[in-house]
Design a protein around this motif. Structure first.
Motif, PDB file in Angstrom:
ATOM      1  N   GLY A 173      54.698 -40.314  -5.735  1.00 46.95           N
ATOM      2  CA  GLY A 173      55.679 -40.803  -4.787  1.00 46.95           C
ATOM      3  C   GLY A 173      57.064 -40.425  -5.298  1.00 46.95           C
ATOM      4  O   GLY A 173      57.203 -39.931  -6.429  1.00 46.95           O
ATOM      5  N   PRO A 174      58.118 -40.637  -4.510  1.00 43.48           N
ATOM      6  CA  PRO A 174      59.469 -40.252  -4.948  1.00 43.48           C
ATOM      7  C   PRO A 174      59.844 -40.790  -6.322  1.00 43.48           C
ATOM      8  O   PRO A 174      60.432 -40.073  -7.141  1.00 43.48           O
ATOM      9  N   SER A 175      59.514 -42.053  -6.599  1.00 42.03           N
ATOM     10  CA  SER A 175      59.914 -42.651  -7.877  1.00 42.03           C
ATOM     11  C   SER A 175      59.169 -42.053  -9.058  1.00 42.03           C
ATOM     12  O   SER A 175      59.543 -42.287 -10.211  1.00 42.03           O
ATOM     13  N   ASP A 176      58.109 -41.269  -8.790  1.00 40.84           N
ATOM     14  CA  ASP A 176      57.325 -40.667  -9.867  1.00 40.84           C
ATOM     15  C   ASP A 176      57.816 -39.279 -10.260  1.00 40.84           C
ATOM     16  O   ASP A 176      57.280 -38.681 -11.199  1.00 40.84           O
ATOM     17  N   VAL A 177      58.799 -38.744  -9.530  1.00 39.67           N
ATOM     18  CA  VAL A 177      59.194 -37.343  -9.730  1.00 39.67           C
ATOM     19  C   VAL A 177      60.646 -37.246 -10.203  1.00 39.67           C
ATOM     20  O   VAL A 177      61.580 -37.446  -9.415  1.00 39.67           O
ATOM     21  N   PRO A 178      60.898 -36.931 -11.474  1.00 39.41           N
ATOM     22  CA  PRO A 178      62.256 -36.668 -11.950  1.00 39.41           C
ATOM     23  C   PRO A 178      62.718 -35.311 -11.420  1.00 39.41           C
ATOM     24  O   PRO A 178      62.031 -34.303 -11.575  1.00 39.41           O
ATOM     25  N   VAL A 179      63.888 -35.267 -10.785  1.00 40.33           N
ATOM     26  CA  VAL A 179      64.355 -34.055 -10.121  1.00 40.33           C
ATOM     27  C   VAL A 179      65.782 -33.715 -10.552  1.00 40.33           C
ATOM     28  O   VAL A 179      66.611 -34.606 -10.755  1.00 40.33           O
ATOM     29  N   ARG A 180      66.045 -32.417 -10.649  1.00 38.60           N
ATOM     30  CA  ARG A 180      67.417 -31.949 -10.832  1.00 38.60           C
ATOM     31  C   ARG A 180      67.665 -30.822  -9.859  1.00 38.60           C
ATOM     32  O   ARG A 180      66.803 -29.962  -9.641  1.00 38.60           O
ATOM     33  N   GLY A 194      51.677 -28.777 -16.030  1.00 42.20           N
ATOM     34  CA  GLY A 194      51.265 -30.160 -15.822  1.00 42.20           C
ATOM     35  C   GLY A 194      52.006 -30.891 -14.724  1.00 42.20           C
ATOM     36  O   GLY A 194      51.726 -32.058 -14.464  1.00 42.20           O
ATOM     37  N   MET A 195      52.966 -30.229 -14.076  1.00 42.48           N
ATOM     38  CA  MET A 195      53.712 -30.889 -12.997  1.00 42.48           C
ATOM     39  C   MET A 195      53.588 -30.141 -11.673  1.00 42.48           C
ATOM     40  O   MET A 195      54.464 -30.216 -10.811  1.00 42.48           O
ATOM     41  N   ALA A 196      52.489 -29.409 -11.507  1.00 42.29           N
ATOM     42  CA  ALA A 196      52.286 -28.653 -10.268  1.00 42.29           C
ATOM     43  C   ALA A 196      52.175 -29.581  -9.068  1.00 42.29           C
ATOM     44  O   ALA A 196      52.685 -29.279  -7.977  1.00 42.29           O
ATOM     45  N   GLU A 197      51.500 -30.720  -9.223  1.00 44.57           N
ATOM     46  CA  GLU A 197      51.323 -31.647  -8.110  1.00 44.57           C
ATOM     47  C   GLU A 197      52.662 -32.217  -7.664  1.00 44.57           C
ATOM     48  O   GLU A 197      52.954 -32.306  -6.468  1.00 44.57           O
ATOM     49  N   GLU A 198      53.522 -32.597  -8.632  1.00 46.17           N
ATOM     50  CA  GLU A 198      54.837 -33.139  -8.293  1.00 46.17           C
ATOM     51  C   GLU A 198      55.698 -32.078  -7.597  1.00 46.17           C
ATOM     52  O   GLU A 198      56.411 -32.362  -6.630  1.00 46.17           O
ATOM     53  N   ALA A 199      55.610 -30.821  -8.091  1.00 47.42           N
ATOM     54  CA  ALA A 199      56.390 -29.744  -7.479  1.00 47.42           C
ATOM     55  C   ALA A 199      55.921 -29.466  -6.058  1.00 47.42           C
ATOM     56  O   ALA A 199      56.734 -29.252  -5.148  1.00 47.42           O
ATOM     57  N   ALA A 200      54.594 -29.473  -5.841  1.00 49.48           N
ATOM     58  CA  ALA A 200      54.061 -29.254  -4.498  1.00 49.48           C
ATOM     59  C   ALA A 200      54.502 -30.367  -3.557  1.00 49.48           C
ATOM     60  O   ALA A 200      54.778 -30.127  -2.370  1.00 49.48           O
ATOM     61  N   TYR A 201      54.563 -31.587  -4.073  1.00 51.28           N
ATOM     62  CA  TYR A 201      55.013 -32.729  -3.271  1.00 51.28           C
ATOM     63  C   TYR A 201      56.446 -32.527  -2.799  1.00 51.28           C
ATOM     64  O   TYR A 201      56.770 -32.705  -1.615  1.00 51.28           O
ATOM     65  N   VAL A 202      57.325 -32.115  -3.714  1.00 54.35           N
ATOM     66  CA  VAL A 202      58.729 -31.876  -3.352  1.00 54.35           C
ATOM     67  C   VAL A 202      58.847 -30.659  -2.438  1.00 54.35           C
ATOM     68  O   VAL A 202      59.584 -30.677  -1.443  1.00 54.35           O
ATOM     69  N   SER A 203      58.116 -29.596  -2.756  1.00 53.71           N
ATOM     70  CA  SER A 203      58.180 -28.371  -1.958  1.00 53.71           C
ATOM     71  C   SER A 203      57.760 -28.624  -0.513  1.00 53.71           C
ATOM     72  O   SER A 203      58.288 -27.997   0.415  1.00 53.71           O
TER      73      SER A 203
END
Length: 504
Positions: free
Chosen positions: A377-384, A431-440
């Motif tokens: 979810g959004p709170s699980d993904v650190p983004v810059r 190890g962060m492919a799932e988080e990147a796909a979520y944002v993408s």
């Protein structure tokens, strides 16, 4: 077709089946007693292997429960094509989740069919081949859930190297390779395996099962397809099942058709699992011969792959097979050439295929969470955020949108090392492919890119193709104009299981 040419591809592209050495199940006998060697029904049920029922029931070639002992014979009776050989590996999507996605095609080729058979099946005599039915079948990483997404054959898309056309024309332009290339570029989902069957194969499979049960709320009358079914439940043979799955003589045309195809898939699986088709060696052999005779798969789906998948998927049942279809925005889009096509709902379709790329459940609701869906979810993904364009303020604006959506910003937006980036990138470490796909999935046309130097954050690098950020849940919550229906579930595809789709 002579066995002298077995295993070779003809100059015209026809694939000749190589007859395998292993004997079919009903011909295996003990060397000592001479009696038939048949695994117990319990063993056959336990050891689920891939039976390629047909392009409409391949459903993942999965839940038909034949014994491993028949796998080599099964594999040797399948036609194979070098589907992926002509595709540039560097231009294809990556698969970083361990899941598998099959592209399943029902071909409308009539080559080899007599005029009598064409008339009997009401398929006409149109020359050439197009994909008459298209499905993506996604097998999750754990091998305990299957997702089947129906794709309308009249979906208006950009076919690589050919321009805009209906998606089923990709097959006519370049066969399986062009179909796979088109689907991958359209969805961003990597196709791991390819399965194709023709009209005759589908009819033979249903007949080998002794027919299937279908049901409908309203009657269907389609003289062209020679189909006349009253509302209610019907037992249909292969020819009737084909007409039921192909007719578009209903109010929603292609969308109703996809739902009927999914109903037939579920009915075939149910019939195979409930009857003695799988426990009677003679019936099993007849069923497999019908299933495999007109089937083509990619070369990597060999005996070893079938054995491995069969072992991994033992125990899969109808409740673990989910059906959905591509979200649609316009069923009556008039093309420049004057015919009618289908347009998909881009934001909702992006979300659907982002879920598939990330190997997440696709229903997007409480049910997915209850079944153990642990997508970010959004709170699980650190983004810059970085701005790779010459447009001032773009990075700060996206910063604000991400923050409002609940994402954790690791630092303020800055300019990228260059200011002329063409395409938006969502960069991530191992190890962060799932988080990147979520944002993408929330940034149209963005590309997820792995960067080994990154650790613990996802970086969004804005390119010149950047247009908008679709915050999670906004369209559903606000009923925005971006959602064609404005309904609460407009951005989440309607799903059902194979168990839901059987009449009884």
């Amino acid at each position: 077709m002579s066995d002298d040419n077995a295993g070779h591809q003809g100059s015209a592209g026809e694939f000749r089946r190589e007859r395998s050495q292993p004997l079919p199940p009903h011909e295996r006998r003990s060397p000592r007693s001479g009696r038939l060697v048949v695994p117990s029904a319990a063993v056959r049920r336990r050891r689920t292997t891939l039976v390629l029922m047909s392009a409409l029931s391949v459903l993942v070639l999965l839940a038909s429960g034949i014994s491993w002992g028949a796998t080599a014979w099964v594999s040797g009776n399948i036609n194979r094509s070098d589907v992926f050989g002509g595709l540039a590996e560097g231009e294809r999507p990556e698969n970083e989740t361990g899941a598998l996605t099959f592209m399943v095609i029902g071909s409308d080729g009539r080559e080899g069919m007599s005029s009598e058979d064409q008339d009997a099946l009401s398929v006409g005599s149109t020359p050439g081949e197009r994909s008459d039915a298209i499905m993506l079948v996604h097998l999750n990483h754990e091998r305990d859930r299957v997702t089947v997404v129906g794709v309308p054959r009249d979906l208006w898309v950009d076919i690589p190297g050919e321009g805009e056309d209906k998606i089923n024309a990709a097959y006519a332009h370049g066969g399986p390779q062009k179909s796979v290339q088109t689907m991958e570029e359209l969805t961003g989902v990597r196709i791991d395996h390819y399965v194709e069957v023709d009209f005759t194969g589908f009819v033979d499979v249903v007949d080998a099962l002794g027919g299937v049960e279908v049901c409908l709320e309203e009657s269907i009358e389609d003289p062209k397809a020679q189909l006349d079914l009253a509302a209610g439940t019907h037992e249909v043979d292969g020819a009737e099942a084909l007409a039921f799955a192909r007719t578009r003589a209903t109010p929603r045309g292609d969308l109703d058709r996809i739902e009927r195809q999914q109903q037939v898939v579920a009915a075939m699986m149910d019939r195979a699992l409930r009857t003695d088709t799988l426990s009677d060696p003679t019936k099993l052999t007849s069923f497999l011969e019908s299933s495999l005779s007109s089937l083509t798969v990619d070369q990597s789906l060999d005996t070893a792959a079938l054995n491995e998948l069969g072992h991994q998927m033992r125990g899969l049942d109808l409740s673990a097979v989910d059906f959905a279809q591509v979200p649609i925005a316009d069923m009556e889009h008039w093309t420049d050439r004057g015919d009618v096509a289908v347009l998909w709902d881009e934001p909702a379709a992006r979300d659907l295929f982002a879920d598939i790329r990330a190997d997440r459940p696709i229903d997007g609701g409480e049910e997915a969470e209850a079944e153990g869906g642990d997508g970010p979810g959004p709170s699980d993904v650190p983004v810059r955020v970085f701005n790779g364009t010459a447009s001032p303020g773009a990075g700060s604006e996206l910063d604000d949108q991400l923050s409002e959506a609940g994402f954790e910003l690791t630092d303020r937006a800055e300019n990228w090392t260059s200011r002329d980036l063409a395409g938006t990138q969502v960069r991530h470490g191992p190890g962060m492919a799932e988080e990147a796909a979520y944002v993408s999935g929330m940034i149209p046309d963005s590309e997820a890119v792995e960067d080994d130097t990154l650790d613990g954050e996802v970086q969004v690098v804005i390119g010149f193709d950047y247009t908008t950020f679709d915050a999670p849940g906004t369209e559903a919550e606000e009923g925005s104009e971006g959602s064609p229906s404005g309904s609460p579930d407009a951005d989440s595809p309607a799903t059902s299981t194979a168990e839901d789709n059987i009449c009884s």
